[in-house]
Design a protein around this motif. Sequence first.
Motif, PDB file in Angstrom:
ATOM      1  N   PHE A 823       1.013  -1.875   0.035  1.00 35.41           N
ATOM      2  CA  PHE A 823      -0.219  -0.062   0.472  1.00 35.41           C
ATOM      3  C   PHE A 823       1.201   1.578  -0.151  1.00 35.41           C
ATOM      4  N   ILE A 824       1.242   1.712  -0.981  1.00 34.68           N
ATOM      5  CA  ILE A 824       1.663   3.474  -1.166  1.00 34.68           C
ATOM      6  C   ILE A 824       1.266   4.235  -1.862  1.00 34.68           C
ATOM      7  N   ASP A 825       1.220   5.108  -0.657  1.00 37.32           N
ATOM      8  CA  ASP A 825       0.607   6.755  -1.249  1.00 37.32           C
ATOM      9  C   ASP A 825       1.328   7.070  -1.771  1.00 37.32           C
ATOM     10  N   ASN A 826       1.022   9.064  -2.561  1.00 35.76           N
ATOM     11  CA  ASN A 826       1.621   9.151  -2.963  1.00 35.76           C
ATOM     12  C   ASN A 826       2.148  10.995  -1.276  1.00 35.76           C
ATOM     13  N   GLY A 827       2.044  10.470  -0.786  1.00 38.45           N
ATOM     14  CA  GLY A 827       2.210  11.422   0.440  1.00 38.45           C
ATOM     15  C   GLY A 827       4.262  12.118   1.118  1.00 38.45           C
ATOM     16  N   GLY A 829       5.458  10.694   3.464  1.00 36.73           N
ATOM     17  CA  GLY A 829       5.451   9.512   3.946  1.00 36.73           C
ATOM     18  C   GLY A 829       5.948   9.710   5.775  1.00 36.73           C
ATOM     19  N   VAL A 830       6.409   8.614   6.069  1.00 41.09           N
ATOM     20  CA  VAL A 830       6.044   9.041   7.437  1.00 41.09           C
ATOM     21  C   VAL A 830       7.608   9.276   8.043  1.00 41.09           C
ATOM     22  N   PRO A 831       8.052  10.489   8.573  1.00 42.62           N
ATOM     23  CA  PRO A 831       9.419  10.345   9.335  1.00 42.62           C
ATOM     24  C   PRO A 831       9.711   9.150   9.557  1.00 42.62           C
ATOM     25  N   GLY A 876      10.658   1.514   4.684  1.00 40.67           N
ATOM     26  CA  GLY A 876      11.533   2.466   3.975  1.00 40.67           C
ATOM     27  C   GLY A 876      11.814   3.611   2.670  1.00 40.67           C
ATOM     28  N   GLY A 877      11.722   4.341   1.998  1.00 43.28           N
ATOM     29  CA  GLY A 877      12.890   5.040   1.394  1.00 43.28           C
ATOM     30  C   GLY A 877      12.255   5.442  -0.070  1.00 43.28           C
ATOM     31  N   ARG A 878      10.594   4.733  -0.001  1.00 35.21           N
ATOM     32  CA  ARG A 878       9.587   5.329  -1.326  1.00 35.21           C
ATOM     33  C   ARG A 878       9.483   6.935  -0.979  1.00 35.21           C
ATOM     34  N   ASP A 879       8.668   7.621  -2.111  1.00 36.38           N
ATOM     35  CA  ASP A 879       8.413   9.117  -1.564  1.00 36.38           C
ATOM     36  C   ASP A 879       7.469   8.922  -0.869  1.00 36.38           C
TER      37      ASP A 879
END
Lengths: 897, 102
Positions: A823-827, A829-831, A876-879
């Motif tokens: 599940f990948i969103d385009n926000g 992300g999590v710090p 981690g490491g995604r947009d």
Amino acid sequence: MLGFNAIVFIALAYVVMLFAVAFYADRKARRTGGAWLRGPWIYTLSLSVYCTAWTFYGAVGNAARSGLEYLTIYLGPTLVFLGWWWILRKLVRIGRAERITSIADLVSSRYGKSSAVAVLVTILAVVGSTPYISLQLQSVTLSFVVFSGSTDQGQISELLVNDRANVNRIAFWVSVGLAIFTILFGTRNLDTNERHYGVVTAIAVEAVVKLVALIAVGAFVVWGVSGGIPQTLDIIANSPVGEWRPEPSRWIGLTFLSAVAIICLPRMFQVMVVEQSDESHLATASWAFPLYLMAISLFVLPIAAIGLAILPDGANPDLFVLTLPLEMERDWLATLAFLGGFSSATSMVIVAAIALSTMVSNHIVIPLWLASRAGGATVSGDVRSVVLMSRRVSIAAIVALGYIYYRLTDGSTALSAIGLVSFAGVAQVMPALMAALFWRGATRRGAIAGLVTGFAVWAYTLLLPAVGAFSAEMLTFGPAGLEILRPQALFGFTGMDSLVHAIFWSIGLNTLAFLVVSLVTFPSPLERLQGASFVNVFERSGGARGWSGGVAATEDLLVMTQRLLGAKEAQNMFHKAAVEQGKTSGLPDPTPDFVNVLERELAGSVGAATAHAMIGQINGQASVSVQDLLAVADESAQMLEYSSQLEEKSRELEQTARQLRDANEKLTALSVQKDAFLSQISHELRTPMTSIRSFSEFLQEGDMPEKERARYSQIIHNESIRLTRLLDDLLDLTVLENGQVELHIGPATLRELIDRAVAATGAEHLAIDRDPAGEEVVFNTDSDRMTQVFINLISNAAKYCDAEKPRLKIAVQASDHMIEIDFIDNGSGVPKDKESIIFEKFARASDQSAAGSAGLGLAISREILARLGGEIRYIGGRDGAAFRVSIYLEQDSLAAE
Amino acid sequence: MKSPGRPVFLERDLYRRRRVIDAAKLLPILGLALFLLPVLTMDLGQPAHVSTSGRLIYFFSVWFFLIAIAFVLSRWLRPEVTARAPETEPRGEAKGPAAPES
């Protein structure tokens, strides 16, 4: 024939030559380490100090009187050396390991570094050796006298009787000369190893001279006088000693005595153990020394028999070695024989004086001196010079004692008798010494009891009768008519040879007292420690015993060590120790190891007991006296044992404490977590409750427009729903965490599950990219729970995706073993710093609590997946924010269908 | 016991060393027996005329015999010899077997 003056000149020249040898060897040893001086040959030759003037002159005398009996004196040592693997090897190893300086030191070391034992053995050794030293003086004096007159035996006897003053003067100057030589080479340096290369080399030279001399005389007698071996054997057969008639008890007794003596004689101990530099030399000596003994006794009987046959009746057989060549007018041979006898006597006196002076100085003079100084070693003057001085005085005193004994007995007794008295005296050390090597149960009190008993019985049955201290009446009827205590027939056992009688009772009672007292007393801790380290010397790898008493000040130790060993040596030692401890400069720490090593080094100079006391003093003891020495040793030993016990205990305690500390930390952490959890819950509950309360209060006030009332009731309703959901979630989580959840496993299609989740979320503003082909996967799971997970993830994206046009991508990767749904969103992300906590309860990556979640969603999801055989991770490491749900497909789950 | 030459196996070397130590320990007992033999077997009741010369030869022969054995044993026992032993190849292939006894 050579005159008296000539022979004096020759003797002096010989002494000068010995000086040169000793001096050269000393210098060589200091410069190059003296490799060859430490070889097995010098060692073996130095052992020949066993063969004194008693052998050189006395053996022939003995053979002339009792035939082959003289052999026993050499057979005993031969057996001991053949059996070196039993006793000598161990003795030498212990001597090295414990830095033993004398036999008294060894025995006292074993019995708890006891000063009492050391003093006893020292006294015994001095009393036992004095007759022997006087014997040497007597024989040298006699040999001078022989050269002063003619070969006429009558004239010699006359001279001995009439010109007593002149004879005594000879004896006196011989004593002075010997004392000076010994002092010069025996006390030049105070070495921690207590080795005297110069002296030992000189002794080795003398060993060669006496062997060559005796063999030369023997060869001359056999081939020059009697004309060959068969003729010689004939002469022996026809001599008064031609028939083999030994006394078995004497034969056995003397063999035993000489075997004991070679181990216990202070001078033998000196050359065999103290001066020894390499254990492997013993291997060579094991055959070479018996060979030497055999060679030196080979011609004794022929010389005796031929002397008896040729020399006039009444000739002193103790001087045959000298008088035979003179009778045959072979001056050069007589001179050689004289030098041989001179060598035998001088080497014995020198080595005995060194050995005895070490004992007297270390065990009597130095402790007394320390006791006389109130302040003790730390504030006193230069101990080093005191030690040297005390040795020199001791040497002079010991030689003087020999001279006094000689004067007292007027040189009257037959040579071999005196020697045997000495042997029996020093043999009293044997039980304590053997037990030191082999029996851990021996105690200090036992050793003292044995030594005192043996010494007393020996003096009563042998020494005092030998010096003529008892009247004939006393010998026949016993003291005050008590026949049972007759000195030469104790307890009514008559008929025994007086020497055998003395050996039997002195050694027997000595051993008995030693054993009985050892068995009934209890050793001090230090005794037990030493007993173990002596008996198990071959198993020992390193000095494990520790000195962990008070902390000794290193500077004090250095000051004291400098006084004993000299400044340079002491500083070198301390520097080395510091380097070993890993320090580049400065003094080493007074670790137990270091203090232990130091004590052993010092023991090499002043003996174990004194060294122990001195270090004990710096270690916190206020003052030391002779009486205190024992106490100090015992206390330190107890301290040692207690502290090692304490160490053990404190180590255990520390470990327990550490475990407790760990447990406590865990508990604290848990309790902190629990507290945080509770405060979170109350916070989460309080927020909706507060709004419900305040809006219901508004409603109660009444008198408000319908529209407002509808809005307020709507808010109350919403908040109640949120509250209910929160409570449901909490309940859900508790159930999941406790494993009480009931799962309804059945086949499900991934697409259907996601459809339901999307529909349930009802997030219209979120665009969702699906993967229709990938979603056509059927697997066994609990559909409702799995949907719950998806709802969580999708609603999370809906709530937290901060992109302008929120977009969620659901990607599926399926294999035989697992299904992975991303599940990948385009926000944004999590710090990074929050990644690790987002799966915790009430954790939120941001403060967007307004979204109506209590932060339990991911925690619940994780628990659900754990129950269903899968996991959820944040990638981690995604947009944007990316969660991966992995579901492991197990055969079990299919089989359970 | 045929060849006391170079051992083929280290194990055998150690084994041999043990036995040599045993021998060294037994040697003084043998010596004691031999030295006491003439005294113990003496018939005290009837002095049988035994010559000192004969006994002299007996004692020195025994003595020499014992020394010779001690000499052989000491060559085996000298600690430095045994300390150097592992340096030689344990399996004597490189150096070949012991030279044939001459």
